[in-house]
Design a protein around this motif. Structure first.
Motif, mmCIF file in Angstrom:
data_model
loop_
_atom_site.group_PDB
_atom_site.id
_atom_site.type_symbol
_atom_site.label_atom_id
_atom_site.label_comp_id
_atom_site.label_asym_id
_atom_site.label_seq_id
_atom_site.Cartn_x
_atom_site.Cartn_y
_atom_site.Cartn_z
ATOM 1 N N PRO A 422 0.725 -1.308 0.339
ATOM 2 C CA PRO A 422 -0.039 0.052 0.089
ATOM 3 C C PRO A 422 1.236 1.152 0.205
ATOM 4 C CG PRO A 422 -0.122 -0.821 2.152
ATOM 5 C CD PRO A 422 0.713 -1.651 1.315
ATOM 6 N N GLY A 423 1.373 2.427 -1.042
ATOM 7 C CA GLY A 423 1.328 3.187 -0.605
ATOM 8 C C GLY A 423 1.978 3.930 -1.255
ATOM 9 N N SER A 424 1.917 3.241 -2.496
ATOM 10 C CA SER A 424 3.663 3.161 -3.271
ATOM 11 C C SER A 424 3.205 2.203 -4.367
ATOM 12 C CB SER A 424 5.038 2.426 -2.866
ATOM 13 O OG SER A 424 5.990 2.340 -3.328
ATOM 14 N N ASN A 425 4.198 3.057 -5.538
ATOM 15 C CA ASN A 425 4.332 2.098 -6.808
ATOM 16 C C ASN A 425 4.707 1.521 -7.058
ATOM 17 O OD1 ASN A 425 1.297 3.269 -7.985
ATOM 18 N ND2 ASN A 425 2.201 5.449 -8.445
ATOM 19 N N LYS A 426 6.077 1.145 -5.746
ATOM 20 C CA LYS A 426 6.912 1.256 -6.376
ATOM 21 C C LYS A 426 7.554 -0.275 -5.575
ATOM 22 C CE LYS A 426 9.841 4.891 -6.589
ATOM 23 N NZ LYS A 426 11.821 5.433 -5.848
#
Length: 426
Positions: A422-426
């Motif tokens: 969650p909270g990241s595109n990485k």
């Protein structure tokens, strides 16, 4: 609050966005003041903004960097199902267990279920050890010993249905977050002590309902049940079964085929490793098998000696080399349950970003004549993938897929858990 105070806060807020602050706010460093209103966080007037340093480390998990891939089987469709044709999709980054859930993990689950839940639920959580029994085979020792004998502790749990695997994921989420958040404590004259019970809603002796009240990172809903307060950022998302796309993407581990400095990939893998062979072609372990599978009719392990794959049935969950993501046994050992409902045309129907097949969406179950025994498909059959100790090499390819009833279990199917990032595109 008077006007001068508002003006002062606005000045502070403006300062925090410019020269008084090095760079714009971020999730880890939101700043002391709101960049929208200038009001100070974590005061009587302002909103509570918890410290956040990123998702906590989940026990047993490996990070899988997402990206574009081609799902589906590029090999000859020997089963003639035509149910997983190639298509390009993108899968978001996620986490996955580095190895299959083992007997010791399931025994730990049973330990806590017996403490925290009803006897009825405990009985429903027991694996079906009779999956080893055969009328014309002497598998009796596995029926009695496989689950509980210490030597099998780190062999994959089997005899577990899709429904049971989901219950395990629910328990694991609650138990891991309970451990991360910490138990509520109460004075006992000599310090503090942990409250007991309540993980599954079992009443304590005093009649208190459910989980610990007031534990950090939890809130209580209107029904008196404890919920994870995700705003605090100090708890993990749900452990769950991976989607079929996630599982297949993780098994491919295409990061190992990418050319340096660009997005080209040298080849598509037939198995979770390079090449079209099932033996190790390099080094001191040259000639040894890369997975636990059935080599041919009646041949589960080969002849005794250096080329014996060492596994008539299942094997130690870390026995074979991991793939390029660091995942063990993404081919062979046991098949693995995934979330998806089975449909033969899922590859046509689903989205190309994070594809997932749910119940009751397109291709309805009433199209399949299960009552007339012309089909086995309904909304209660789930996909499993990966091949097992009892399968030939064809089923080791990540693009192959099969299905079985969600309440059924065999000695060839286990599972591993996954989790969103969650909270990241990485």
């Amino acid at each position: 609050m008077n006007l001068s105070k508002y003006i002062g806060l606005a000045i502070i807020g403006a300062c925090s966005l410019s020269a008084c602050k090095s760079g714009p706010p971020s999730a880890q460093k939101p700043g002391k003041y709101s960049s929208t209103t200038g009001i100070e966080y974590n005061t009587e007037e302002g909103m509570k903004v918890a410290d956040y340093q990123g998702i906590p480390e989940g026990p047993g998990l490996v990070f899988i960097e997402g990206g574009r891939t081609v799902l589906g089987s590029g090999e000859e469709d020997v089963a003639m199902t035509h149910d997983n044709l190639e298509r390009t999709v993108t899968v978001a980054s996620f986490y996955m267990d580095e190895a299959e859930v083992a007997n010791i993990h399931w025994l730990e689950y049973l330990h806590y279920v017996r403490k925290d839940s009803s006897e009825e639920f405990y009985q429903s959580a027991l694996p079906d050890t009779a999956v080893w029994a055969r009328d014309l085979s002497f598998n009796d020792p596995y029926v009695d010993y496989y689950l509980r004998y210490p030597g099998f502790r780190y062999f994959p749990v089997v005899g577990v249905s899709w429904l049971q695997a989901n219950d395990f994921c629910t328990w694991r989420t609650a138990k891991v977050n309970e451990n991360l958040a910490g138990y509520a404590t109460e004075g006992d004259g000599g310090g503090s002590k942990k409250k007991k019970g309540g993980l599954f809603g079992k009443k304590n002796k005093g009649g208190d309902e459910g989980a610990d009240e007031g534990a950090e990172g939890t809130t209580e809903d209107g029904e008196g049940k404890t919920r994870i307060a995700i705003e605090n950022g100090n708890t993990l998302p749900n452990y769950r079964l991976p989607t079929e796309a996630e599982w297949e993407y993780a098994a491919q581990a295409m990061i190992g085929t990418q050319e340096t400095g660009n997005e080209n990939q040298e080849n598509k893998r037939v198995y979770p490793w390079d090449g079209r062979q099932v033996r190790n072609p390099y080094g001191k372990k040259m000639g040894q098998f890369l997975a636990n599978f059935k080599r041919g009719r009646g041949d589960y392990a080969g002849i005794a000696g250096s080329l014996n794959d060492g596994a008539m049935i299942t094997e130690y969950i870390y026995a074979y080399p991991p793939n390029d993501y660091g995942l063990y046994n993404m081919a062979g050992n046991v098949n693995e349950w995934v979330q998806d409902v089975y449909r033969p045309l899922s590859y046509e129907d689903m989205e190309d970003l994070n594809p997932f097949r749910r119940n009751g969406v397109l291709d309805e179950a009433d199209r399949y004549d299960k009552k007339g025994y012309q089909s086995l498909i309904d909304d209660h059959v789930r996909v499993y993938k990966g091949g097992s100790w009892k399968d030939v090499a064809y089923w080791l390819s990540p693009g192959t897929r099969r299905f079985m009833g969600e309440d059924s279990a065999t000695a060839t199917i286990g599972f591993r858990c996954a989790m969103i990032n969650p909270g990241s595109n990485k």
